[in-house]
Design a protein around this motif. Structure first.
Motif, PDB file in Angstrom:
ATOM      1  N   GLN A  91      -1.054  22.052  32.145  1.00  0.00           N
ATOM      2  CA  GLN A  91      -1.103  20.981  33.129  1.00  0.00           C
ATOM      3  C   GLN A  91       0.319  20.627  33.562  1.00  0.00           C
ATOM      4  N   ILE A  92       0.557  20.671  34.873  1.00  0.00           N
ATOM      5  CA  ILE A  92       1.845  20.292  35.421  1.00  0.00           C
ATOM      6  C   ILE A  92       1.808  18.811  35.769  1.00  0.00           C
ATOM      7  N   VAL A  93       2.735  18.036  35.246  1.00  0.00           N
ATOM      8  CA  VAL A  93       2.786  16.608  35.548  1.00  0.00           C
ATOM      9  C   VAL A  93       3.477  16.421  36.891  1.00  0.00           C
ATOM     10  N   GLU A  94       2.770  15.867  37.859  1.00  0.00           N
ATOM     11  CA  GLU A  94       3.331  15.716  39.194  1.00  0.00           C
ATOM     12  C   GLU A  94       4.542  14.796  39.184  1.00  0.00           C
ATOM     13  N   ILE A  95       5.491  15.104  40.053  1.00  0.00           N
ATOM     14  CA  ILE A  95       6.630  14.221  40.262  1.00  0.00           C
ATOM     15  C   ILE A  95       6.246  13.262  41.369  1.00  0.00           C
ATOM     16  N   LYS A  96       6.069  12.003  41.026  1.00  0.00           N
ATOM     17  CA  LYS A  96       5.663  11.007  42.012  1.00  0.00           C
ATOM     18  C   LYS A  96       6.894  10.300  42.565  1.00  0.00           C
ATOM     19  N   GLU A  97       6.760   9.060  42.917  1.00  0.00           N
ATOM     20  CA  GLU A  97       7.862   8.317  43.521  1.00  0.00           C
ATOM     21  C   GLU A  97       9.078   8.285  42.608  1.00  0.00           C
ATOM     22  N   LEU A  98      10.262   8.404  43.175  1.00  0.00           N
ATOM     23  CA  LEU A  98      11.499   8.391  42.423  1.00  0.00           C
ATOM     24  C   LEU A  98      12.114   6.998  42.402  1.00  0.00           C
ATOM     25  N   LEU A 149      17.400  10.030  29.703  1.00  0.00           N
ATOM     26  CA  LEU A 149      16.459  11.131  29.588  1.00  0.00           C
ATOM     27  C   LEU A 149      15.135  10.759  30.233  1.00  0.00           C
ATOM     28  N   ALA A 150      14.463  11.773  30.779  1.00  0.00           N
ATOM     29  CA  ALA A 150      13.113  11.607  31.292  1.00  0.00           C
ATOM     30  C   ALA A 150      12.277  12.815  30.872  1.00  0.00           C
ATOM     31  N   PHE A 151      11.084  12.555  30.337  1.00  0.00           N
ATOM     32  CA  PHE A 151      10.171  13.599  29.868  1.00  0.00           C
ATOM     33  C   PHE A 151       8.859  13.488  30.628  1.00  0.00           C
ATOM     34  N   THR A 152       8.194  14.605  30.814  1.00  0.00           N
ATOM     35  CA  THR A 152       6.907  14.571  31.518  1.00  0.00           C
ATOM     36  C   THR A 152       5.910  13.654  30.812  1.00  0.00           C
ATOM     37  N   THR A 153       5.897  13.676  29.482  1.00  0.00           N
ATOM     38  CA  THR A 153       5.011  12.803  28.708  1.00  0.00           C
ATOM     39  C   THR A 153       5.726  12.378  27.437  1.00  0.00           C
ATOM     40  N   LYS A 154       5.219  11.359  26.793  1.00  0.00           N
ATOM     41  CA  LYS A 154       5.786  10.910  25.522  1.00  0.00           C
ATOM     42  C   LYS A 154       5.538  11.933  24.427  1.00  0.00           C
ATOM     43  N   THR A 155       4.390  12.613  24.487  1.00  0.00           N
ATOM     44  CA  THR A 155       4.028  13.534  23.414  1.00  0.00           C
ATOM     45  C   THR A 155       4.873  14.804  23.396  1.00  0.00           C
ATOM     46  N   VAL A 156       5.496  15.157  24.531  1.00  0.00           N
ATOM     47  CA  VAL A 156       6.284  16.394  24.562  1.00  0.00           C
ATOM     48  C   VAL A 156       7.689  16.198  23.978  1.00  0.00           C
ATOM     49  N   PHE A 187      10.760  19.099  22.270  1.00  0.00           N
ATOM     50  CA  PHE A 187      12.129  19.321  22.711  1.00  0.00           C
ATOM     51  C   PHE A 187      13.131  19.148  21.575  1.00  0.00           C
ATOM     52  N   ARG A 188      12.678  18.642  20.450  1.00  0.00           N
ATOM     53  CA  ARG A 188      13.550  18.528  19.279  1.00  0.00           C
ATOM     54  C   ARG A 188      13.291  19.636  18.268  1.00  0.00           C
ATOM     55  N   GLU A 238       4.620  27.195  20.174  1.00  0.00           N
ATOM     56  CA  GLU A 238       3.540  26.866  21.101  1.00  0.00           C
ATOM     57  C   GLU A 238       3.333  25.361  21.098  1.00  0.00           C
ATOM     58  N   GLY A 239       2.847  24.872  22.225  1.00  0.00           N
ATOM     59  CA  GLY A 239       2.614  23.443  22.323  1.00  0.00           C
ATOM     60  C   GLY A 239       2.498  23.011  23.765  1.00  0.00           C
ATOM     61  N   GLU A 240       2.735  21.730  24.004  1.00  0.00           N
ATOM     62  CA  GLU A 240       2.639  21.178  25.346  1.00  0.00           C
ATOM     63  C   GLU A 240       3.731  21.758  26.247  1.00  0.00           C
ATOM     64  N   ALA A 241       3.331  22.185  27.442  1.00  0.00           N
ATOM     65  CA  ALA A 241       4.285  22.815  28.368  1.00  0.00           C
ATOM     66  C   ALA A 241       4.912  21.748  29.253  1.00  0.00           C
ATOM     67  N   GLY A 242       5.733  20.900  28.656  1.00  0.00           N
ATOM     68  CA  GLY A 242       6.356  19.803  29.386  1.00  0.00           C
ATOM     69  C   GLY A 242       7.751  20.127  29.868  1.00  0.00           C
ATOM     70  N   ALA A 243       8.362  19.142  30.542  1.00  0.00           N
ATOM     71  CA  ALA A 243       9.701  19.298  31.098  1.00  0.00           C
ATOM     72  C   ALA A 243      10.562  18.096  30.734  1.00  0.00           C
ATOM     73  N   LYS A 244      11.879  18.278  30.869  1.00  0.00           N
ATOM     74  CA  LYS A 244      12.830  17.227  30.509  1.00  0.00           C
ATOM     75  C   LYS A 244      13.984  17.205  31.494  1.00  0.00           C
ATOM     76  N   ILE A 245      14.476  16.004  31.785  1.00  0.00           N
ATOM     77  CA  ILE A 245      15.694  15.779  32.560  1.00  0.00           C
ATOM     78  C   ILE A 245      16.640  14.976  31.667  1.00  0.00           C
ATOM     79  N   GLU A 246      17.916  15.373  31.598  1.00  0.00           N
ATOM     80  CA  GLU A 246      18.869  14.631  30.774  1.00  0.00           C
ATOM     81  C   GLU A 246      20.227  14.566  31.460  1.00  0.00           C
ATOM     82  N   LEU A 247      20.834  13.391  31.426  1.00  0.00           N
ATOM     83  CA  LEU A 247      22.224  13.214  31.850  1.00  0.00           C
ATOM     84  C   LEU A 247      22.984  12.617  30.683  1.00  0.00           C
ATOM     85  N   LEU A 248      24.074  13.269  30.300  1.00  0.00           N
ATOM     86  CA  LEU A 248      24.872  12.859  29.149  1.00  0.00           C
ATOM     87  C   LEU A 248      26.309  12.633  29.599  1.00  0.00           C
ATOM     88  N   ALA A 249      26.875  11.494  29.244  1.00  0.00           N
ATOM     89  CA  ALA A 249      28.274  11.186  29.543  1.00  0.00           C
ATOM     90  C   ALA A 249      29.085  11.345  28.264  1.00  0.00           C
TER      91      ALA A 249
END
Length: 338
Positions: free
Chosen positions: A24-31, A60-67, A71-72, A77-88
């Motif tokens: 399942q692809i989590v849609e990118i809605k309003e930004l 950080l932003a993740f498609t879902t809390k469970t994914v 990422f750690r 195998e597991g949930e096919a989620g995505a992540k966005i990260e900005l690190l300073a």
């Protein structure tokens, strides 16, 4: 944070078929836009994703809390989620952006050759990386940029299960929104509110290492520092304090696997305090408890299993013992050999 009034990016939610399983692809809605109050960086993110913010450090932003857990741990195998990260990253004296680029999470051959791009009006470095897992390809893009000589901004986009291309258009839009981190010039009479990171979470999640598993606060990161003589080392640490962490160092004990002698030989490392007997994962163990430096306490466990010595260390700041020690004890008690 402010909602973007100029852009509404929608992807239809759809299903990707891979290896006979539905992803399942989590849609990118309003930004919306996150504006960091300390380091001045900003980035857009999908309002329907799970976010984590650490002012002055990362977003950080993740498609879902469970994914988040995957990422750690990078389970095959597991949930096919995505992540966005900005690190300073504030650069220590004498280091440059090249020092940051050289530090990799994965093996060097995983990464593509660096290419030049532009972010927030300055030249940046881009690399891609990927490797196969049981449910498809894990793919990522990472960017390094700098508009303040003291700070490097690192932006990364990642996805499991061969789903990266489904998010690519959204990721590109988000990358174009980035404003890079910098250290603001503060007037002497300016009063600035410091936002502290949270203490360790009481919610523990399981991590697996080489030959063991352990449950760690869900707001802690996993790192692999280099420790002299160790076959492998793990550090579990949060954002609040650098002197509060859990470490697991694994050593070859094939030539000396007598726990009593190992413990006796290491007494000097722990200010010659007397070891106390205990058990870990059903195995005989010992631990030292002492203060290595002022205002910090440590408890160091030694246990031998399958001709390997496991040294487990929990460090906590005395001033916040009530926040850290009970959680760390619960974590260590969850340690199990696999």
């Amino acid at each position: 944070m402010k909602k973007s009034t100029t852009f509404l990016f929608l992807l239809l939610a759809f299903v990707v078929f891979s290896c006979g399983e539905k992803k399942q692809i989590v849609e990118i809605k309003e930004l919306a836009t996150y504006d960091d109050p300390i380091m001045g960086f900003s980035i857009k993110y999908p309002t329907n994703w799970e976010i984590q913010k650490y002012p002055g450090d990362r977003f950080l932003a993740f498609t879902t809390k469970t994914v988040i857990k995957r990422f750690r741990t990078f389970d095959p195998e597991g949930e096919a989620g995505a992540k966005i990260e900005l690190l300073a990253i504030k650069l220590p004296e004498g280091q440059t952006i090249d020092s940051v680029i050289a530090k990799k999470q994965f093996t060097p051959e995983t990464y593509s050759a660096p290419t030049k791009v532009v972010i927030d009006g300055v030249e940046a470095v881009k690399q891609t990386y990927e490797f196969p897992l049981g449910d498809g390809v894990f793919h990522g893009e990472i960017y390094y940029a700098q508009k303040d000589p003291q700070v490097v901004t690192v932006i990364s986009f990642e996805a499991f299960g061969s789903t990266f291309e489904n998010y690519k258009a959204g990721f590109d839009q988000i990358l174009n929104s980035v404003k890079l981190a910098y250290i603001p010039q503060v007037a002497p009479d300016t009063i600035k509110k410091v936002v502290e990171a949270p203490p360790p979470s009481s919610n523990l999640i399981e991590y697996k290492g080489e030959g063991f598993s352990i449950k760690i606060p869900d707001n802690f990161d996993v790192r692999n520092p280099k420790v002299g003589g160790a076959l492998k080392s793990y550090q579990y640490i949060g954002e609040r304090r650098l002197d509060c962490d859990i470490r697991i160092d694994i050593f070859d004990a094939s030539k000396q696997n007598k726990l009593d002698k190992i413990v006796e030989d290491n007494k000097a490392r722990h200010k010659n305090t007397e070891p106390k007997p205990t058990t870990l994962s059903g195995e005989k163990a010992y631990y030292f408890e002492y203060s290595p430096i002022q205002n910090v306490k440590s408890r160091v466990y030694y246990v031998v299993h399958n001709n390997k010595l496991y040294r487990i260390t929990m460090n906590w700041f005395v001033g916040e013992e009530q926040n850290y020690k009970p959680i760390f004890e619960k974590s260590v008690n969850s340690f199990k050999f696999q």
